[in-house]
Design a protein around this motif. Structure first.
Motif, PDB file in Angstrom:
ATOM      1  N   ALA A  25      50.269  48.909  37.175  1.00  0.00           N
ATOM      2  CA  ALA A  25      49.095  48.098  36.908  1.00  0.00           C
ATOM      3  C   ALA A  25      47.870  48.762  36.441  1.00  0.00           C
ATOM      4  CB  ALA A  25      48.686  47.062  37.978  1.00  0.00           C
ATOM      5  N   VAL A  26      46.877  48.039  36.019  1.00  0.00           N
ATOM      6  CA  VAL A  26      45.638  48.427  35.534  1.00  0.00           C
ATOM      7  C   VAL A  26      44.639  47.648  36.377  1.00  0.00           C
ATOM      8  CG1 VAL A  26      45.730  47.202  33.280  1.00  0.00           C
ATOM      9  CG2 VAL A  26      43.849  48.904  33.850  1.00  0.00           C
ATOM     10  N   LEU A  27      43.437  48.120  36.829  1.00  0.00           N
ATOM     11  CA  LEU A  27      42.448  47.434  37.256  1.00  0.00           C
ATOM     12  C   LEU A  27      41.245  47.486  36.362  1.00  0.00           C
ATOM     13  CD1 LEU A  27      39.590  47.124  39.213  1.00  0.00           C
ATOM     14  CD2 LEU A  27      41.598  45.634  39.786  1.00  0.00           C
ATOM     15  N   ILE A  28      40.690  46.240  35.985  1.00  0.00           N
ATOM     16  CA  ILE A  28      39.562  46.164  34.647  1.00  0.00           C
ATOM     17  C   ILE A  28      38.285  45.883  35.769  1.00  0.00           C
ATOM     18  CG2 ILE A  28      38.677  45.107  32.781  1.00  0.00           C
ATOM     19  CD1 ILE A  28      41.440  46.575  32.116  1.00  0.00           C
ATOM     20  N   ASP A  29      37.310  46.813  35.502  1.00  0.00           N
ATOM     21  CA  ASP A  29      35.828  46.476  35.971  1.00  0.00           C
ATOM     22  C   ASP A  29      36.006  46.253  37.621  1.00  0.00           C
ATOM     23  OD1 ASP A  29      34.696  46.855  33.687  1.00  0.00           O
ATOM     24  OD2 ASP A  29      34.626  44.679  33.145  1.00  0.00           O
ATOM     25  N   PRO A  30      36.138  47.375  38.402  1.00  0.00           N
ATOM     26  CA  PRO A  30      36.523  47.513  39.649  1.00  0.00           C
ATOM     27  C   PRO A  30      35.263  47.024  40.606  1.00  0.00           C
ATOM     28  CG  PRO A  30      36.543  49.456  38.974  1.00  0.00           C
ATOM     29  CD  PRO A  30      36.541  48.886  37.788  1.00  0.00           C
ATOM     30  N   PRO A  31      35.489  46.029  41.615  1.00  0.00           N
ATOM     31  CA  PRO A  31      34.175  45.934  42.423  1.00  0.00           C
ATOM     32  C   PRO A  31      33.897  46.948  43.286  1.00  0.00           C
ATOM     33  CG  PRO A  31      36.061  45.085  43.328  1.00  0.00           C
ATOM     34  CD  PRO A  31      36.547  45.512  42.041  1.00  0.00           C
ATOM     35  N   ARG A  32      32.835  47.145  43.958  1.00  0.00           N
ATOM     36  CA  ARG A  32      32.366  48.191  44.728  1.00  0.00           C
ATOM     37  C   ARG A  32      33.163  48.451  46.115  1.00  0.00           C
ATOM     38  NH1 ARG A  32      27.306  50.779  46.723  1.00  0.00           N
ATOM     39  NH2 ARG A  32      28.374  53.085  47.145  1.00  0.00           N
ATOM     40  N   ASP A  33      33.709  47.334  46.606  1.00  0.00           N
ATOM     41  CA  ASP A  33      34.645  47.355  47.954  1.00  0.00           C
ATOM     42  C   ASP A  33      35.948  47.466  47.556  1.00  0.00           C
ATOM     43  OD1 ASP A  33      33.716  44.843  46.702  1.00  0.00           O
ATOM     44  OD2 ASP A  33      34.612  43.756  48.733  1.00  0.00           O
ATOM     45  N   VAL A  34      36.235  48.392  47.251  1.00  0.00           N
ATOM     46  CA  VAL A  34      37.765  48.688  46.632  1.00  0.00           C
ATOM     47  C   VAL A  34      38.790  48.397  47.441  1.00  0.00           C
ATOM     48  CG1 VAL A  34      36.754  50.397  44.977  1.00  0.00           C
ATOM     49  CG2 VAL A  34      37.817  51.173  47.203  1.00  0.00           C
ATOM     50  N   GLU A  35      38.866  48.171  48.896  1.00  0.00           N
ATOM     51  CA  GLU A  35      39.681  48.221  49.819  1.00  0.00           C
ATOM     52  C   GLU A  35      40.759  46.843  49.357  1.00  0.00           C
ATOM     53  OE1 GLU A  35      36.470  46.405  52.124  1.00  0.00           O
ATOM     54  OE2 GLU A  35      37.005  48.246  50.656  1.00  0.00           O
ATOM     55  N   ARG A  36      39.958  45.919  48.874  1.00  0.00           N
ATOM     56  CA  ARG A  36      40.413  44.683  48.374  1.00  0.00           C
ATOM     57  C   ARG A  36      41.321  44.831  47.283  1.00  0.00           C
ATOM     58  NH1 ARG A  36      36.702  40.338  45.574  1.00  0.00           N
ATOM     59  NH2 ARG A  36      35.006  41.804  44.727  1.00  0.00           N
ATOM     60  N   VAL A  37      41.148  45.728  46.402  1.00  0.00           N
ATOM     61  CA  VAL A  37      41.909  45.903  45.280  1.00  0.00           C
ATOM     62  C   VAL A  37      43.189  46.693  45.589  1.00  0.00           C
ATOM     63  CG1 VAL A  37      41.890  47.333  43.117  1.00  0.00           C
ATOM     64  CG2 VAL A  37      39.699  46.317  43.720  1.00  0.00           C
ATOM     65  N   VAL A  38      42.920  47.615  46.458  1.00  0.00           N
ATOM     66  CA  VAL A  38      44.201  48.231  47.181  1.00  0.00           C
ATOM     67  C   VAL A  38      45.241  47.300  47.749  1.00  0.00           C
ATOM     68  CG1 VAL A  38      45.079  50.162  48.657  1.00  0.00           C
ATOM     69  CG2 VAL A  38      42.984  50.308  47.193  1.00  0.00           C
ATOM     70  N   ALA A  39      44.565  46.428  48.554  1.00  0.00           N
ATOM     71  CA  ALA A  39      45.390  45.338  49.159  1.00  0.00           C
ATOM     72  C   ALA A  39      46.200  44.443  48.189  1.00  0.00           C
ATOM     73  CB  ALA A  39      44.682  44.669  50.114  1.00  0.00           C
ATOM     74  N   ALA A  40      45.451  44.034  47.036  1.00  0.00           N
ATOM     75  CA  ALA A  40      46.031  43.258  46.034  1.00  0.00           C
ATOM     76  C   ALA A  40      47.234  43.839  45.555  1.00  0.00           C
ATOM     77  CB  ALA A  40      44.966  42.845  44.867  1.00  0.00           C
ATOM     78  N   ALA A  41      47.094  45.240  45.175  1.00  0.00           N
ATOM     79  CA  ALA A  41      47.925  45.913  44.527  1.00  0.00           C
ATOM     80  C   ALA A  41      49.239  46.339  45.400  1.00  0.00           C
ATOM     81  CB  ALA A  41      47.584  47.481  44.103  1.00  0.00           C
ATOM     82  N   ALA A  42      48.936  46.338  46.814  1.00  0.00           N
ATOM     83  CA  ALA A  42      50.118  46.460  47.589  1.00  0.00           C
ATOM     84  C   ALA A  42      50.826  45.256  47.789  1.00  0.00           C
ATOM     85  CB  ALA A  42      49.303  46.969  49.176  1.00  0.00           C
ATOM     86  N   GLY A  43      50.221  44.091  47.723  1.00  0.00           N
ATOM     87  CA  GLY A  43      50.807  42.726  47.902  1.00  0.00           C
ATOM     88  C   GLY A  43      51.695  42.601  46.783  1.00  0.00           C
ATOM     89  N   ARG A  44      51.405  43.117  45.525  1.00  0.00           N
ATOM     90  CA  ARG A  44      52.223  42.870  44.155  1.00  0.00           C
ATOM     91  C   ARG A  44      53.314  44.068  44.289  1.00  0.00           C
ATOM     92  NH1 ARG A  44      52.487  38.865  40.620  1.00  0.00           N
ATOM     93  NH2 ARG A  44      50.671  37.726  40.409  1.00  0.00           N
ATOM     94  N   GLY A  45      53.208  45.064  45.099  1.00  0.00           N
ATOM     95  CA  GLY A  45      54.124  46.074  44.986  1.00  0.00           C
ATOM     96  C   GLY A  45      54.050  47.178  44.008  1.00  0.00           C
ATOM     97  N   VAL A  46      52.944  47.214  43.494  1.00  0.00           N
ATOM     98  CA  VAL A  46      52.471  48.133  42.144  1.00  0.00           C
ATOM     99  C   VAL A  46      51.561  49.152  42.537  1.00  0.00           C
ATOM    100  CG1 VAL A  46      53.069  46.132  40.585  1.00  0.00           C
ATOM    101  CG2 VAL A  46      50.771  46.697  41.177  1.00  0.00           C
ATOM    102  N   ARG A  47      51.775  50.262  41.555  1.00  0.00           N
ATOM    103  CA  ARG A  47      50.765  51.295  41.728  1.00  0.00           C
ATOM    104  C   ARG A  47      49.848  51.169  40.676  1.00  0.00           C
ATOM    105  NH1 ARG A  47      51.583  55.108  37.735  1.00  0.00           N
ATOM    106  NH2 ARG A  47      53.295  54.742  36.389  1.00  0.00           N
ATOM    107  N   ILE A  48      48.560  51.479  40.941  1.00  0.00           N
ATOM    108  CA  ILE A  48      47.575  51.344  40.045  1.00  0.00           C
ATOM    109  C   ILE A  48      47.575  52.556  39.265  1.00  0.00           C
ATOM    110  CG2 ILE A  48      45.284  50.884  39.657  1.00  0.00           C
ATOM    111  CD1 ILE A  48      44.754  49.700  42.290  1.00  0.00           C
ATOM    112  N   ALA A  49      47.887  52.329  38.048  1.00  0.00           N
ATOM    113  CA  ALA A  49      48.039  53.249  36.844  1.00  0.00           C
ATOM    114  C   ALA A  49      46.760  53.790  36.303  1.00  0.00           C
ATOM    115  CB  ALA A  49      49.108  53.279  35.939  1.00  0.00           C
ATOM    116  N   TYR A  50      46.076  52.691  36.000  1.00  0.00           N
ATOM    117  CA  TYR A  50      44.517  52.986  35.319  1.00  0.00           C
ATOM    118  C   TYR A  50      43.577  52.043  35.889  1.00  0.00           C
ATOM    119  CZ  TYR A  50      47.536  54.612  31.621  1.00  0.00           C
ATOM    120  OH  TYR A  50      48.448  55.520  30.789  1.00  0.00           O
ATOM    121  N   VAL A  51      42.243  52.593  36.060  1.00  0.00           N
ATOM    122  CA  VAL A  51      41.156  51.821  36.568  1.00  0.00           C
ATOM    123  C   VAL A  51      40.290  52.059  35.152  1.00  0.00           C
ATOM    124  CG1 VAL A  51      39.081  52.001  37.876  1.00  0.00           C
ATOM    125  CG2 VAL A  51      41.292  52.662  38.957  1.00  0.00           C
TER     126      VAL A  51
END
Length: 461
Positions: A25-51
């Motif tokens: 996956a790719v994360l577009i315009d990340p928020p400052r509190d990144v742990e919720r992004v990491v949690a969302a990716a884990a919930g999807r079972g995907v690695r974040i390839a690009y920010v």
């Protein structure tokens, strides 16, 4: 099959997007509190390839650098952006593989900033989603006046051209997924709805339905004041923000709270405006944790001034900390939770002030009182109607212009009560007698049916 998950940052009126396929996956315009992004990716079972950043943000601190460090993702930043950290520069037309059948294409869309870049997600050769950041928004565009005043008209023209480029190159069915426009002051006007497509915007967006000169004139005429803290966001993001520390601040007792107030520091009561008006520590100011805390506190507080937070509970305090780190207020000087009586110094007493509605204001006038009526809405709001003989000072100017407010009890109102509560608390802290009008301005229309509360839209009076 691709997916797009929306990560709302409601307090700032922005969105981030996690988009991808089965594995990456790719994360577009990340928020400052990144742990919720990491949690969302884990919930999807995907690695974040690009920010990916669409631009160097002026309204919040990005978590992109930290997210890339934590996940090992490639950090994409527009090549023309001036930043001081390691990244992968992207230019117009660059195409990046996310996973088999899924690619991301960079599309130069200057206007919100000179280097602004949108990203188009393509699945099996078909473009399916456009992440437009602060370029083409839902029913609007990103404002062009946040970089340099002398560039504003030039960027407005670029914004118009970028909107037309997106409309020309993308099919009607492509999802439009902007970062701004959901309450953010980065939008030249607020979004009309919560979802859209390129086809819908082609039919309805002023940037695509008006001629360029009309669009520019209307855009420039409609720009509101810029939150004061915006001037600090770009430099923070260009330098590379530090990781977030959300551990609880140290606890302050009543004596320390009093000392901080005496020293001129800001002590912010996060409780509801109803609770604050019923009784608070004299000198404290009220910014509700559940409203636009980050926007208004960061706008009004002198940048860098120590802030102590007073909360009903540890959960409310933690929520406020998370909101504030998003705008660069990283560590409160101290905090206290629980019963407001415990926040008092020895011998102190909680200070109340009254709340009222517009009908009560009408009654006060009919009774022969001569209250000072202070309207703290934005200028564009006041243009739609205001209480005759009221004084207009937008909420973000109240502290600096308090000397302009005549003697007497000040009845403070806005459009719904939140900003009035902020302004009333600022004036109360300065020793003024206040009444906070906690009511919808629509109710003023009903009260105006009686001559006791006349309204006008004639701004010359």
């Amino acid at each position: 099959m691709f997916f797009v998950d929306i990560l709302e940052t409601e307090g700032l009126g922005n969105r981030s997007y996690l988009a991808g396929g089965r594995e990456a996956a790719v994360l577009i315009d990340p928020p400052r509190d990144v742990e919720r992004v990491v949690a969302a990716a884990a919930g999807r079972g995907v690695r974040i390839a690009y920010v990916a950043e669409t631009h160097v943000h002026n309204d919040y601190v990005s978590g992109g650098l930290e997210l890339a460090r934590l996940t090992g993702a490639t950090y994409l930043v527009p090549a023309a952006a001036r930043v001081s950290f390691d990244h992968t520069p992207v230019t117009d037309g660059d195409t990046l593989p996310v996973e088999d059948g899924l690619t991301l294409r960079a599309l130069a869309t200057p206007g919100h900033t000179p280097h602004h870049t949108s990203y188009v997600l393509r699945e099996d050769g078909r473009e399916v989603a456009a992440f437009t950041g602060g370029s083409l928004l839902i029913g609007s565009v990103g404002r062009p006046d946040l970089v340099e005043p002398r560039l504003t008209e030039e960027l407005a023209r670029a914004q118009y051209a970028s909107a037309h480029r997106l409309a020309a190159e993308l099919d009607d069915a492509v999802q439009l997924l902007p970062t701004h426009g959901f309450g953010s002051f980065c939008s030249s006007s607020q979004a009309e709805g919560t979802s859209s497509t390129i086809g819908r915007e082609r039919r309805t967006n002023p940037a695509l339905t008006k001629d360029v000169d009309t669009f520019i004139a209307d855009t420039l005429a409609g720009l509101e004041d810029v939150p004061a803290y915006y001037v600090h966001m770009g430099p923070l993001n260009s330098a590379g923000p530090a990781p977030v520390d959300l551990t609880p601040p140290r606890t302050a007792g009543g004596r320390e709270i009093a000392e901080r107030l005496t020293a001129g520091e800001w002590v912010v009561d996060l409780r509801s405006r109803t609770a604050f008006s019923a009784g608070h520590v004299a000198g404290t100011v009220n910014f509700e944790a559940d409203s636009k805390l980050a926007t208004y506190l960061a706008w009004l507080i002198p940048w860098g001034k120590p802030v102590t937070l007073l909360a009903e509970s540890p959960a409310q305090l933690a929520h406020a900390q998370r909101e504030l780190v998003r705008v660069g207020i990283d560590r409160p000087a101290a905090a206290a939770t629980g019963d407001p009586a415990d926040w008092l110094s020895e011998g102190g007493a909680l200070r109340p002030f009254p709340r009222a509605d517009f009908a009560a204001l009408r009654t006060a006038r009919e009774a022969g009182e001569d209250p000072v009526v202070l309207d703290v809405r934005r200028r564009s709001e006041r243009a739609g109607g205001y209480i005759r003989d009221s004084l207009h000072i937008p909420v973000h100017e109240v502290r600096d212009r308090a000397g302009e407010i005549p003697a007497g009890t000040v009845w403070v109102h806005c459009a719904g009560g939140m900003r009035a509560a902020i302004a009333a608390s600022l004036l109360d802290a300065a020793g003024r007698d206040v009444v906070a009008v906690d009511d919808s301005f629509d109710a003023a229309l009903d009260a105006a049916l009686d001559a006791g509360l006349p309204l006008t839209t004639d701004l010359r009076r």
